[in-house]
Motif scaffolding. Structure first.
Motif, PDB file in Angstrom:
ATOM      1  N   THR A  51       0.832  -1.201   0.000  1.00  0.00           N
ATOM      2  CA  THR A  51       0.000   0.000   0.000  1.00  0.00           C
ATOM      3  C   THR A  51       0.864   1.248   0.000  1.00  0.00           C
ATOM      4  O   THR A  51       2.008   1.229   0.462  1.00  0.00           O
ATOM      5  CB  THR A  51      -0.965   0.009   1.211  1.00  0.00           C
ATOM      6  OG1 THR A  51      -1.790   1.173   1.133  1.00  0.00           O
ATOM      7  CG2 THR A  51      -0.218   0.043   2.523  1.00  0.00           C
ATOM      8  N   GLY A  52       0.340   2.307  -0.543  1.00  0.00           N
ATOM      9  CA  GLY A  52       1.089   3.555  -0.614  1.00  0.00           C
ATOM     10  C   GLY A  52       0.370   4.526  -1.518  1.00  0.00           C
ATOM     11  O   GLY A  52      -0.596   4.165  -2.196  1.00  0.00           O
ATOM     12  N   GLU A  53       0.842   5.747  -1.507  1.00  0.00           N
ATOM     13  CA  GLU A  53       0.206   6.759  -2.328  1.00  0.00           C
ATOM     14  C   GLU A  53       0.529   6.521  -3.799  1.00  0.00           C
ATOM     15  O   GLU A  53       1.390   5.719  -4.130  1.00  0.00           O
ATOM     16  CB  GLU A  53       0.689   8.149  -1.898  1.00  0.00           C
ATOM     17  CG  GLU A  53       0.169   8.519  -0.519  1.00  0.00           C
ATOM     18  CD  GLU A  53       0.803   9.788   0.009  1.00  0.00           C
ATOM     19  OE1 GLU A  53       1.533  10.447  -0.751  1.00  0.00           O
ATOM     20  OE2 GLU A  53       0.570  10.099   1.186  1.00  0.00           O
ATOM     21  N   SER A  54      -0.169   7.250  -4.654  1.00  0.00           N
ATOM     22  CA  SER A  54       0.096   7.165  -6.084  1.00  0.00           C
ATOM     23  C   SER A  54       1.568   7.476  -6.335  1.00  0.00           C
ATOM     24  O   SER A  54       2.091   8.449  -5.800  1.00  0.00           O
ATOM     25  CB  SER A  54      -0.800   8.169  -6.802  1.00  0.00           C
ATOM     26  OG  SER A  54      -0.827   7.901  -8.167  1.00  0.00           O
ATOM     27  N   GLY A  55       2.240   6.628  -7.114  1.00  0.00           N
ATOM     28  CA  GLY A  55       3.655   6.843  -7.383  1.00  0.00           C
ATOM     29  C   GLY A  55       4.576   6.027  -6.497  1.00  0.00           C
ATOM     30  O   GLY A  55       5.787   5.991  -6.699  1.00  0.00           O
ATOM     31  N   ALA A  56       3.994   5.341  -5.496  1.00  0.00           N
ATOM     32  CA  ALA A  56       4.820   4.515  -4.609  1.00  0.00           C
ATOM     33  C   ALA A  56       5.303   3.260  -5.315  1.00  0.00           C
ATOM     34  O   ALA A  56       6.272   2.635  -4.885  1.00  0.00           O
ATOM     35  CB  ALA A  56       4.035   4.139  -3.354  1.00  0.00           C
ATOM     36  N   GLY A  57       4.605   2.882  -6.390  1.00  0.00           N
ATOM     37  CA  GLY A  57       5.046   1.717  -7.161  1.00  0.00           C
ATOM     38  C   GLY A  57       4.187   0.482  -6.967  1.00  0.00           C
ATOM     39  O   GLY A  57       4.606  -0.611  -7.337  1.00  0.00           O
TER      40      GLY A  57
END
Lengths: 283, 87
Positions: A118-124
């Protein structure tokens, strides 16, 4: 609406109606191997409509609508109609889902054990999920992990994988035989190309899995791994859930159970190879 | 004017989940989730469903007179968060 397409992705049925043929034709091609909604009844309706009636012909642009709407969603040019459809489908689920706790996360599974990224947009998230799929993991989804409050299991939502900018070439090189959608250049999110999940992902999309690892990846930093406590994971996941508040106490119970049962780590990585190696070492 | 008294929800009004170093609290009346650390859960438990004065709470936690101001600050934060009532 003139053009209609219905599909089931994981446990969720969609019906997409469009003023134009092209976005529906693209969906029909890319989701060719997917089933239709159970009993023919969709959970969510999506409408892609002309912003004004005459705009169907002159500089056509697509307005997103459906059962759930964001009033300020900007229309997209028709060339990005497929993106509009995908965004609209995500939006219905994000705002409307009440059965599952939704985590903005990619999920892969092997041997019945799932890793949730999980992560924000652009985290991959999408890139890593696609690359792990190339290494034999089952792709359960690149956008939403669906946590069942009753069982704690993660259910798959293997929609088209949305690859952006540099990730497009990286994933094409890793999956030369995979099917991809058209390249959409210059969208509000940059260049976008969709990867069609492989047959394994589609065939097993009704099969949930137990999450054994929660990862917070961050692309573009020196390689580093850090254990994340249940409290921090709870805070970060409530921010990464689109329907935590709407689920009330069921959401609270599901979320606290998930972070207690799933060991979490933050993973900074300079390139995809480093991330894949770290994730496979943990999984 | 009588001194301010404070009251927290009864135990059944909260769902308290310790998560490592943090404690997540679901407040059933408002549907809000609060993330707190010690001594907040202990403080809430000490005045669950009962009006308590500063003096009583300070005594329950063995606080010295010069620590009352800090306790009042914490209580006022909980009042602002909607977890504690004051009168």
């Amino acid at each position: 609406m003139r053009h209609v397409f219905s599909v089931r992705i994981g446990p969720v049925g969609f019906r997409v109606g469009s003023d134009w043929r092209a976005p529906v034709a693209a969906l029909r091609t890319l989701y060719a191997g997917y089933p239709t909604p159970d009993d023919g009844i969709a959970d969510y309706n999506v409408r892609l409509s002309a912003t004004r009636p005459w705009r169907r012909f002159i500089r056509p642009s697509v307005a997103i609508a459906g059962d759930y709407m964001l009033p300020d969603a900007a229309p997209l040019p028709l060339a990005h109609g497929l993106l509009a459809a995908e965004m609209a489908m995500n939006l219905q689920l994000a705002l409307g889902e009440r059965r599952f706790l939704l985590l903005h996360a990619a999920t892969v599974e092997r041997g019945g054990e799932a890793i949730v990224l999980t992560g924000e947009s652009g985290a991959g998230k999408s890139t890593l999920a696609a690359l792990l799929a190339a290494r034999g993991w089952r792709l359960m989804g690149d956008e939403f992990a669906l946590v069942d409050p009753e069982t704690g299991l993660v259910h798959a939502f293997p929609r088209l994988v949305s690859l952006k900018n540099a990730a497009i070439a990286v994933v094409r090189a890793a999956l030369p035989a995979a099917r991809f959608g058209p390249l959409m250049a210059g969208t509000p999110k940059g260049d976008i190309r969709h990867l069609v999940p492989d047959d394994t992902a589609v065939a097993a999309m009704q099969v949930p899995a137990r999450a054994v690892r929660l990862v917070f990846p961050r692309f573009g930093f020196a390689a580093e791994r850090r254990t994340v406590g249940a409290g921090e994971a709870f805070v970060r996941l409530t921010q990464a859930s689109t329907n935590y508040v709407a689920l009330g106490e069921r959401g609270f119970a599901a979320m606290t159970r998930f972070v207690r049962e799933t060991p979490a780590m933050a993973l900074d990585y300079p390139d995809a190879d480093a991330a894949i190696a770290a994730i496979e070492a943990e999984g | 004017m009588a001194a301010t008294r404070y009251r927290a929800p009864v135990a059944e009004g909260l769902c308290v989940a310790p998560l490592d170093d943090l404690v997540a609290i679901y407040h059933r009346a408002s549907g809000l989730t609060h993330i707190v650390v010690a001594p907040v859960p202990e403080l809430l438990a000490a005045m669950a469903g009962e009006w308590r004065s500063i003096e009583a709470l300070a005594a329950a936690f063995g606080l010295a007179d010069d620590e009352h101001a800090a306790l009042i600050e914490r209580l006022d934060e909980l009042v602002a968060a909607g977890l504690v009532e004051a009168r």
